[in-house]
Write a protein that holds these residues in place. Structure first.
Motif, PDB file in Angstrom:
ATOM      1  N   LEU A 143       0.750  -1.384  -0.181  1.00  0.00           N
ATOM      2  CA  LEU A 143      -0.194   0.050  -0.043  1.00  0.00           C
ATOM      3  C   LEU A 143       1.008   1.057  -0.161  1.00  0.00           C
ATOM      4  CD1 LEU A 143      -2.871  -0.878   2.563  1.00  0.00           C
ATOM      5  CD2 LEU A 143      -3.181  -1.201  -0.041  1.00  0.00           C
ATOM      6  N   THR A 144       0.305   2.483  -0.118  1.00  0.00           N
ATOM      7  CA  THR A 144       1.218   3.645  -0.846  1.00  0.00           C
ATOM      8  C   THR A 144       0.921   3.931   1.085  1.00  0.00           C
ATOM      9  OG1 THR A 144      -1.155   5.343  -0.639  1.00  0.00           O
ATOM     10  CG2 THR A 144       0.407   3.748  -2.631  1.00  0.00           C
ATOM     11  N   VAL A 145       1.918   5.004   1.217  1.00  0.00           N
ATOM     12  CA  VAL A 145       1.852   5.572   2.414  1.00  0.00           C
ATOM     13  C   VAL A 145       0.746   6.104   2.398  1.00  0.00           C
ATOM     14  CG1 VAL A 145       2.764   8.263   3.397  1.00  0.00           C
ATOM     15  CG2 VAL A 145       4.576   6.059   2.329  1.00  0.00           C
ATOM     16  N   LYS A 146       0.219   7.108   2.070  1.00  0.00           N
ATOM     17  CA  LYS A 146      -1.383   7.779   2.606  1.00  0.00           C
ATOM     18  C   LYS A 146      -2.782   6.639   2.783  1.00  0.00           C
ATOM     19  CE  LYS A 146      -5.039  10.979   0.841  1.00  0.00           C
ATOM     20  NZ  LYS A 146      -6.231   9.706   0.568  1.00  0.00           N
ATOM     21  N   ASP A 147      -1.904   5.613   1.776  1.00  0.00           N
ATOM     22  CA  ASP A 147      -3.119   3.931   2.347  1.00  0.00           C
ATOM     23  C   ASP A 147      -2.736   3.711   3.582  1.00  0.00           C
ATOM     24  OD1 ASP A 147      -4.703   5.255  -0.469  1.00  0.00           O
ATOM     25  OD2 ASP A 147      -3.443   3.106  -1.162  1.00  0.00           O
TER      26      ASP A 147
ATOM     27  N   LEU B 126      -2.023   4.595   6.342  1.00  0.00           N
ATOM     28  CA  LEU B 126      -2.247   6.000   7.511  1.00  0.00           C
ATOM     29  C   LEU B 126      -4.030   6.072   7.624  1.00  0.00           C
ATOM     30  CD1 LEU B 126       0.986   8.360   7.205  1.00  0.00           C
ATOM     31  CD2 LEU B 126       0.305   6.411   8.887  1.00  0.00           C
ATOM     32  N   GLU B 127      -4.537   5.961   6.423  1.00  0.00           N
ATOM     33  CA  GLU B 127      -5.484   6.092   6.360  1.00  0.00           C
ATOM     34  C   GLU B 127      -6.528   5.538   6.831  1.00  0.00           C
ATOM     35  OE1 GLU B 127      -9.345   7.698   2.532  1.00  0.00           O
ATOM     36  OE2 GLU B 127      -7.064   7.031   1.853  1.00  0.00           O
ATOM     37  N   SER B 128      -5.810   3.949   6.578  1.00  0.00           N
ATOM     38  CA  SER B 128      -6.293   2.519   6.839  1.00  0.00           C
ATOM     39  C   SER B 128      -6.398   2.123   9.007  1.00  0.00           C
ATOM     40  CB  SER B 128      -6.178   1.806   6.249  1.00  0.00           C
ATOM     41  OG  SER B 128      -4.587   0.951   6.843  1.00  0.00           O
ATOM     42  N   ARG B 129      -5.018   2.542   9.086  1.00  0.00           N
ATOM     43  CA  ARG B 129      -4.804   3.170  10.667  1.00  0.00           C
ATOM     44  C   ARG B 129      -6.073   3.810  10.619  1.00  0.00           C
ATOM     45  NH1 ARG B 129      -3.656   0.046  14.326  1.00  0.00           N
ATOM     46  NH2 ARG B 129      -3.095   0.951  16.011  1.00  0.00           N
ATOM     47  N   ALA B 130      -5.803   5.406  10.644  1.00  0.00           N
ATOM     48  CA  ALA B 130      -6.890   6.201  11.069  1.00  0.00           C
ATOM     49  C   ALA B 130      -8.519   5.797  11.396  1.00  0.00           C
ATOM     50  CB  ALA B 130      -7.025   7.691  10.361  1.00  0.00           C
TER      51      ALA B 130
ATOM     52  N   LEU C 170       0.820  15.445  10.688  1.00  0.00           N
ATOM     53  CA  LEU C 170       2.285  14.677  10.422  1.00  0.00           C
ATOM     54  C   LEU C 170       3.322  14.885   9.353  1.00  0.00           C
ATOM     55  CD1 LEU C 170      -0.153  11.559  11.579  1.00  0.00           C
ATOM     56  CD2 LEU C 170       1.393  13.179  12.685  1.00  0.00           C
ATOM     57  N   ALA C 171       2.445  14.892   8.206  1.00  0.00           N
ATOM     58  CA  ALA C 171       3.786  15.024   6.876  1.00  0.00           C
ATOM     59  C   ALA C 171       4.109  16.240   6.804  1.00  0.00           C
ATOM     60  CB  ALA C 171       2.914  14.790   5.707  1.00  0.00           C
TER      61      ALA C 171
ATOM     62  N   ARG D 254       4.068   6.937  -2.406  1.00  0.00           N
ATOM     63  CA  ARG D 254       4.399   5.706  -2.865  1.00  0.00           C
ATOM     64  C   ARG D 254       4.348   4.474  -2.038  1.00  0.00           C
ATOM     65  NH1 ARG D 254      10.566   7.454  -2.856  1.00  0.00           N
ATOM     66  NH2 ARG D 254      10.166   9.168  -3.720  1.00  0.00           N
ATOM     67  N   PRO D 255       4.772   3.635  -3.079  1.00  0.00           N
ATOM     68  CA  PRO D 255       4.279   2.025  -1.977  1.00  0.00           C
ATOM     69  C   PRO D 255       5.368   2.194  -0.526  1.00  0.00           C
ATOM     70  CG  PRO D 255       4.222   2.106  -4.151  1.00  0.00           C
ATOM     71  CD  PRO D 255       4.961   2.825  -3.928  1.00  0.00           C
ATOM     72  N   VAL D 256       5.078   1.898   0.258  1.00  0.00           N
ATOM     73  CA  VAL D 256       5.385   1.306   1.382  1.00  0.00           C
ATOM     74  C   VAL D 256       7.088   0.984   1.736  1.00  0.00           C
ATOM     75  CG1 VAL D 256       6.013   0.354   3.882  1.00  0.00           C
ATOM     76  CG2 VAL D 256       4.348   2.389   3.506  1.00  0.00           C
TER      77      VAL D 256
END
Length: 304
Positions: free
Chosen positions: A92-96, A98-102, A119-120, A131-133
């Motif tokens: 997953l991307t960085v955004k995805d 963090l979004e799933s965790r949030a 946070l960014a 970018r993918p992790v």
């Protein structure tokens, strides 16, 4: 100050292995608390119990005044945890990520976007969001791990060897962010580390050995109790250094003299002023404390 973590007579066995032995300590609000020990000393077991991932055998665990046995779910919301090994989804991307965790904390939509942007900026990963992790460097991934732990603004941040293997620039960034959070939000930080210079900056230190506390106190009290002071004399002749009557060793262009404490150093300076024209006085280091307490050297995740 309030106790954010209170551990009383904690016990944990794994079969015949007594991993945690009658462990008692407290962590105060806003404190940087260093929890040290070699691999297998009981650090990870204790952290997993605090986080509700592992059941204790006996004892009491209170987080923010709440008994872990009574309300583990509410306790988990007060904690942010950065594990030694990254738990991010590499595909997953960085955004995805963090979004799933949030979403697990009920942070959606505009609230998530605002927190992500904050946070960014704080952790300097604005250019990494898409970018993918799995494509990130170790230092970049660690910044995202910390962002993940901070999404819900926890009152306690648990850092399990957060800077192992990181370059100095990333390490400095992370510690600057943590210092800001402690100052501005009174965040409590519970740290395990193999870098003794990080432990030296802690407010309070507990050293574990074989599941029990071998020593505890502020870095200063531990240094005073377990190490000597050292005088480094430059431009001195060995015959003159020998007159001091203290243990010494030759180091490059100087002599390093061990004294029990600063008072003893002052006494030598007053007695032999002609020797002390170019010198330094320093206390022992936390590495020396750890070695004296456990008989082991702790460096970069390995002991010897």
């Amino acid at each position: 100050m309030n106790d954010m973590i209170r551990i009383e007579h904690l016990q944990k066995h794994f079969g015949d292995l007594h991993a945690v032995r009658d462990l008692s300590f407290r962590v105060r609000e806003g404190e940087l608390f260093a929890f040290l020990g070699v691999n297998g000393a009981g650090k990870s077991t204790t952290i997993n119990i605090i986080c509700g991932e592992l059941k204790k055998d006996s004892g009491k665990v209170e987080i923010c005044g709440t008994d872990l046995d009574h309300d583990p779910d509410s306790i988990k919301r007060t904690l942010g945890v950065v594990f030694q090994n990254s738990v991010l989804d590499k595909d997953l991307t960085v955004k995805d990520n963090l979004e799933s965790r949030a979403a697990l904390y009920g942070i959606h939509g505009a609230a998530f976007r605002a927190r992500l942007a904050e946070l960014a900026r704080m952790l300097d990963f604005e250019d990494l969001l898409r970018r993918p992790v799995g494509k990130l460097s170790g230092g970049q991934r660690r910044r995202i791990d910390i962002a993940r732990a901070l999404l819900h603004k926890p009152r306690i941040l648990i850092l399990d060897e957060p800077t192992t293997g990181l370059d100095p620039q990333t390490r400095n960034l992370l510690w600057r962010v943590i210092a800001d959070l402690r100052r501005e939000e009174h965040m409590t930080v519970f740290l395990t580390t193999h870098y003794m210079e990080e432990a030296a900056d802690a407010d309070y230190v507990v050293i574990l050995d074989h599941g029990e506390i071998a020593a505890e106190g502020t870095p200063l009290t531990l240094k005073n109790a377990y190490t000597s002071d050292f005088i480094t004399l430059y431009g001195a002749e060995e015959e003159a250094v020998r007159k001091l009557g203290a243990p010494y060793e030759r180091i490059r262009d100087a002599y390093r003299v061990a004294v029990p404490d600063t008072a003893a150093a002052t006494e030598l300076i007053l007695r032999y002023p002609e020797l002390f024209r170019d010198y330094e006085i320093a206390k022992g280091k936390m590495d020396d404390v750890f070695l004296a307490v456990t008989g082991k050297v702790l460096t970069g995740g390995e002991t010897r």
